[in-house]
Scaffold this motif. Structure first.
Motif, mmCIF file in Angstrom:
data_model
loop_
_atom_site.group_PDB
_atom_site.id
_atom_site.type_symbol
_atom_site.label_atom_id
_atom_site.label_comp_id
_atom_site.label_asym_id
_atom_site.label_seq_id
_atom_site.Cartn_x
_atom_site.Cartn_y
_atom_site.Cartn_z
ATOM 1 N N GLY A 85 -18.148 15.218 -8.517
ATOM 2 C CA GLY A 85 -16.810 14.755 -8.850
ATOM 3 C C GLY A 85 -15.987 14.451 -7.620
ATOM 4 O O GLY A 85 -15.366 13.383 -7.512
ATOM 5 N N VAL A 86 -15.966 15.373 -6.666
ATOM 6 C CA VAL A 86 -15.210 15.179 -5.430
ATOM 7 C C VAL A 86 -15.700 13.928 -4.699
ATOM 8 O O VAL A 86 -14.898 13.088 -4.262
ATOM 9 N N CYS A 87 -17.009 13.786 -4.577
ATOM 10 C CA CYS A 87 -17.572 12.653 -3.828
ATOM 11 C C CYS A 87 -17.334 11.330 -4.544
ATOM 12 O O CYS A 87 -17.039 10.311 -3.900
ATOM 13 N N GLY A 88 -17.467 11.333 -5.868
ATOM 14 C CA GLY A 88 -17.241 10.105 -6.620
ATOM 15 C C GLY A 88 -15.801 9.646 -6.539
ATOM 16 O O GLY A 88 -15.516 8.445 -6.414
ATOM 17 N N VAL A 89 -14.868 10.588 -6.599
ATOM 18 C CA VAL A 89 -13.455 10.247 -6.452
ATOM 19 C C VAL A 89 -13.184 9.720 -5.051
ATOM 20 O O VAL A 89 -12.458 8.734 -4.873
ATOM 21 N N GLU A 90 -13.782 10.356 -4.038
ATOM 22 C CA GLU A 90 -13.577 9.901 -2.671
ATOM 23 C C GLU A 90 -14.047 8.463 -2.490
ATOM 24 O O GLU A 90 -13.395 7.664 -1.804
ATOM 25 N N MET A 91 -15.177 8.096 -3.110
ATOM 26 C CA MET A 91 -15.630 6.703 -3.066
ATOM 27 C C MET A 91 -14.560 5.765 -3.624
ATOM 28 O O MET A 91 -14.248 4.720 -3.036
ATOM 29 N N ALA A 92 -14.011 6.136 -4.787
ATOM 30 C CA ALA A 92 -13.023 5.286 -5.447
ATOM 31 C C ALA A 92 -11.744 5.174 -4.623
ATOM 32 O O ALA A 92 -11.080 4.127 -4.623
ATOM 33 N N LEU A 93 -11.373 6.236 -3.908
ATOM 34 C CA LEU A 93 -10.183 6.187 -3.056
ATOM 35 C C LEU A 93 -10.374 5.188 -1.914
ATOM 36 O O LEU A 93 -9.465 4.407 -1.588
ATOM 37 N N TRP A 94 -11.556 5.205 -1.285
ATOM 38 C CA TRP A 94 -11.812 4.232 -0.219
ATOM 39 C C TRP A 94 -11.836 2.814 -0.777
ATOM 40 O O TRP A 94 -11.404 1.863 -0.112
ATOM 41 N N ASN A 119 -0.740 8.645 -3.744
ATOM 42 C CA ASN A 119 -1.115 7.377 -3.130
ATOM 43 C C ASN A 119 -2.580 7.440 -2.712
ATOM 44 O O ASN A 119 -2.945 8.246 -1.846
ATOM 45 N N PRO A 120 -3.443 6.608 -3.282
ATOM 46 C CA PRO A 120 -4.879 6.681 -2.978
ATOM 47 C C PRO A 120 -5.218 6.296 -1.545
ATOM 48 O O PRO A 120 -6.325 6.568 -1.080
ATOM 49 N N CYS A 121 -4.278 5.666 -0.843
ATOM 50 C CA CYS A 121 -4.543 5.283 0.546
ATOM 51 C C CYS A 121 -4.558 6.491 1.479
ATOM 52 O O CYS A 121 -5.061 6.395 2.599
ATOM 53 N N ASN A 122 -4.014 7.615 1.024
ATOM 54 C CA ASN A 122 -4.064 8.846 1.817
ATOM 55 C C ASN A 122 -5.379 9.564 1.541
ATOM 56 O O ASN A 122 -5.412 10.687 1.030
ATOM 57 N N VAL A 123 -6.487 8.915 1.888
ATOM 58 C CA VAL A 123 -7.801 9.371 1.451
ATOM 59 C C VAL A 123 -8.130 10.766 1.979
ATOM 60 O O VAL A 123 -8.533 11.647 1.213
ATOM 61 N N GLU A 124 -7.970 10.982 3.275
ATOM 62 C CA GLU A 124 -8.361 12.274 3.835
ATOM 63 C C GLU A 124 -7.485 13.401 3.297
ATOM 64 O O GLU A 124 -7.970 14.493 3.020
ATOM 65 N N LYS A 156 -9.007 -2.243 -0.772
ATOM 66 C CA LYS A 156 -8.425 -3.345 -1.540
ATOM 67 C C LYS A 156 -6.932 -3.484 -1.233
ATOM 68 O O LYS A 156 -6.404 -4.601 -1.161
ATOM 69 N N ALA A 157 -6.251 -2.360 -1.090
ATOM 70 C CA ALA A 157 -4.815 -2.405 -0.817
ATOM 71 C C ALA A 157 -4.520 -3.051 0.527
ATOM 72 O O ALA A 157 -3.563 -3.821 0.671
ATOM 73 N N PRO A 208 0.806 -1.228 0.000
ATOM 74 C CA PRO A 208 0.000 0.000 0.000
ATOM 75 C C PRO A 208 0.834 1.270 0.000
ATOM 76 O O PRO A 208 0.437 2.265 -0.604
ATOM 77 N N SER A 209 1.986 1.252 0.639
ATOM 78 C CA SER A 209 2.793 2.471 0.715
ATOM 79 C C SER A 209 3.380 2.869 -0.626
ATOM 80 O O SER A 209 3.795 4.014 -0.813
ATOM 81 N N GLU A 210 3.393 1.919 -1.580
ATOM 82 C CA GLU A 210 3.947 2.206 -2.895
ATOM 83 C C GLU A 210 2.861 2.353 -3.970
ATOM 84 O O GLU A 210 3.166 2.497 -5.155
ATOM 85 N N LEU A 211 1.602 2.317 -3.557
ATOM 86 C CA LEU A 211 0.492 2.419 -4.508
ATOM 87 C C LEU A 211 0.399 3.839 -5.059
ATOM 88 O O LEU A 211 0.467 4.806 -4.306
ATOM 89 N N LYS A 212 0.245 3.973 -6.369
ATOM 90 C CA LYS A 212 0.165 5.286 -7.013
ATOM 91 C C LYS A 212 -0.976 5.307 -8.030
ATOM 92 O O LYS A 212 -1.231 4.315 -8.712
ATOM 93 N N ILE A 213 -1.633 6.439 -8.140
ATOM 94 C CA ILE A 213 -2.694 6.619 -9.140
ATOM 95 C C ILE A 213 -2.056 6.897 -10.495
ATOM 96 O O ILE A 213 -1.210 7.791 -10.626
#
Length: 477
Positions: free
Chosen positions: A139-148, A116-121, A153-154, A59-64
């Protein structure tokens, strides 16, 4: 060589049968076979045997790496589905709110690439200035869903666990009562809802049903009252759909009030009093008329009266709430917790009603619910989208103690549950079992979803035009 392989090569994920077979096949090339292929060059041997190994355990190396959208129609409305890709092959799914532009999400892509999508907040704080009330938050809310979804998953855990855990295993749904040409047809439709197991219902009624009847309304002839959702049809007084409630000056007569009461009374007879029944879509009129209607509804013990005036008229909401006994509720178009806090602190409404696809996503909506809980105010949740957005709501509802019920607007959409994989069935007897699969718990069923692709839209087309950031975003100096 086998010890060498087992020590240096992580096993593939347990659910990936194809990769597991490939792993075993590659591992079988150990010893003499690998020696013949690479002539004793361990660096090449290692590269070969790990090329099919999943790398989603870091997870620490995950990148969008990419963000794309596909716009679906009729699910039950128009819903842009977000897909966020990563360097480890993980995919995160989100959804822009029904009726909103996909561009609200695409405009955020340049702010997300390489992150890194794991840094959601942290990422939410980065993109939240680009949202606003109503559909502009999509847009903001939809992206936030995808980040969680990606973070879950990570780390291999469901989204609710990342929100602090769950209060319940099943999420109660409320369904709109289906319309009918007459009360007999309505009764048949209601029986279908009951047979499906829904234990909480909502109906629409309002001045639109009185508009063509003499003696029911004052001042309505100057407005297109039956076109409450048509922003293009205007008149000498302006466009009814786009005119805020207090400014139409439409009033309901005693005859009109009696007609509305008769209608709700007959619906209540069909539904019965064992089932909570809420109400929505009353029309555009002032506080005084709202209070008259509210008082007329009191014998029917409705669960709530929704959006009687726009949400931002806090003082008017308090007037209505203080004057009637039926609970009041609003919030589906409010972005972020600050405006909810104003309503809650003023005791202006009896319940709040965020739409997670407008209110800020999973974590912000949980914060809203938690603040309301501290004030003794329950939270119902508005929703009208695909199963992707529903599952985001499910995880948030599971993690929020004062949750009451979640709207389901796609009950009558054929094939709605087939839009995703991972949970089957999604809805059972009016409830959704909270999934324990990682992330949101579902993935888009692309084969089925393509059938709902909006006419003229492209299936997850490249979005490179949105890659470059071309503005200075800081809000302070």
């Amino acid at each position: 060589m086998k010890k060498f392989l087992s020590r240096l090569t992580p096993a593939p994920s347990s659910g990936d049968a194809a990769n597991r077979r490939e792993f075993i096949r590659n591992a079988g090339l150990g010893g003499l076979s690998l020696g013949m292929l690479f002539d004793g060059k361990p660096d090449q041997e290692l590269e070969f045997i790990t090329q099919k190994v999943p790398r989603d355990s870091k997870p620490s190396e995950l990148k969008i790496t990419d963000l794309r959208v596909a716009i679906l129609a009729g699910v039950p409305f128009t819903s842009p589905i977000i897909r966020i890709d990563t360097n480890q092959g993980l995919v995160g799914w989100g959804e822009v709110r029904d009726g909103a532009s996909a561009n609200y999400a695409l405009a955020l892509k340049s702010r997300l690439l390489g992150k890194n999508p794991c840094n959601v907040e942290q990422l939410f704080k980065l993109i939240k200035p680009f949202g606003n009330h109503g559909r502009a938050a999509g847009g903001v809310c939809g992206v936030e869903m995808a980040l969680w979804d990606l973070a879950g998953k990570a780390y291999g855990v469901p989204a609710y666990q990342l929100l602090g855990g769950k209060y319940r295993d099943f999420i109660r749904l409320y369904a709109d009562t289906p319309e009918g040409k007459n009360y007999d047809e309505f009764a048949v439709n209601m029986a279908k809802r009951r047979d499906a197991g829904y234990s909480f219902l909502k109906m629409d009624f309002g001045i639109g049903m009185l508009a063509d009847q003499p003696g029911m309304l004052v001042g309505a002839s100057q407005w297109s009252v039956k076109r409450a959702y048509d922003p293009t049809t205007g008149g000498k007084m302006g466009n009814y759909a786009m005119t805020k409630h207090p400014f139409t000056r439409i009033q309901v007569t005693k005859k009109g009030i009696d007609k509305l009461a008769e209608h709700v009374g007959r619906v209540r007879e069909i539904v019965g009093y064992d089932t909570p029944l809420a109400a929505d879509h009353f029309g555009h009129f002032d506080v005084n008329t709202a209070i008259l209607i509210g008082k007329a509804m009191e014998p029917f013990r409705l669960a709530w009266l929704e959006d009687m005036v726009p949400w931002f008229y806090t003082d008017q909401w308090k007037q209505i709430s203080d004057a009637i006994e039926t609970p009041t509720l609003t919030g589906e178009d409010i972005y972020l917790k600050e405006e909810f806090i104003k309503l809650i602190d003023a005791r202006a409404v009896d319940m709040i009603h965020p739409d997670l696809a407008s209110s800020g996503g999973l974590l912000e909506t949980k914060k809203i619910g938690d603040y309301a809980e501290d004030a003794g105010i329950p939270m119902a949740m508005h929703f009208a989208g695909s199963p992707i957005s529903m599952m985001a709501n499910i995880h948030c509802a599971a993690a929020t103690e004062n949750f009451v019920a979640l709207e389901h607007h796609g009950v009558d959409v054929a094939g709605w549950e087939d839009l995703v994989t991972g949970i089957r069935p999604i809805v059972e007897k009016g409830y959704v079992k909270v999934p324990d699969r990682p992330g949101l718990g579902v993935d888009l069923n692309e084969e089925v979803a393509k059938k709902y692709l909006r006419k003229g839209a492209t299936w997850f087309a490249p979005t490179d035009v949105w890659n470059e950031r071309d503005s200075w975003d800081r809000e302070w100096s």
